[in-house]
Design an enzyme around this catalytic site. Sequence first.
Site, short mmCIF file in Angstrom:
data_model
loop_
_atom_site.label_atom_id
_atom_site.label_comp_id
_atom_site.label_asym_id
_atom_site.label_seq_id
_atom_site.Cartn_x
_atom_site.Cartn_y
_atom_site.Cartn_z
N CYS A 112 6.84 26.61 -8.86
CA CYS A 112 5.63 25.98 -9.36
C CYS A 112 4.40 26.56 -8.66
O CYS A 112 4.08 27.73 -8.83
CB CYS A 112 5.74 24.47 -9.22
SG CYS A 112 4.52 23.54 -10.15
N HIS A 113 3.69 25.77 -7.86
CA HIS A 113 2.55 26.24 -7.08
C HIS A 113 2.98 26.80 -5.72
O HIS A 113 2.15 27.30 -4.97
CB HIS A 113 1.54 25.10 -6.86
CG HIS A 113 0.78 24.70 -8.08
ND1 HIS A 113 1.33 23.94 -9.08
CD2 HIS A 113 -0.49 24.95 -8.46
CE1 HIS A 113 0.43 23.73 -10.02
NE2 HIS A 113 -0.69 24.33 -9.68
#
Length: 180
Positions: A112-113
């Site tokens: 994800c991030h």
Amino acid sequence: MTKMLNNLKVAILVSDGFEQSEMTEPKKALDEAGALTTIVSLKNGEVKGWSKKNWGDAFKVDLALDKAKGEQFDALLLPGGVMNPDRLRMEPSAVDFVKHFVKKAKPIAAICHGPWTLVNAEAVKGKTLTSWPSIKQDLINAGGHWVDKEVCIDGQLVTSRKPDDIPAFNKAMIKLFAGS
């Protein structure tokens, strides 16, 4: 189940606001595969997850970052969430911790991030990776080649886009970590 990871020591680096499923599900998969996981954070005590649109559960920090050494671990997991990697990439000790894994070519899994922290650790240049779409340009600007795939492996890195990708991410992470 075969214990593929045979006591492989995995650091899970998080700060408050990590996407809870991106920590708990990979941690469970690693533990079931025989790894020894350690939650490492900027502080002692507890760290709080983020679950979709609200604060999630609190988790015991096993080791404060100021006491952690990269040499203690064989691999690294970087869960996502927006707040978590944004905080980690601004903390020099966290970036230095990640840089140890980069320089020693130890496997790193980021979802994800999570790859945001890899930008500050100078681990993206020349690598093909994926992430949550909002950090695509950051990864490209850091010299990475971004692809929109559920999982991507390039050398020591395995990356995924989002919680829906966790099953593929876990499978690829365990395979990469087992080969280390």
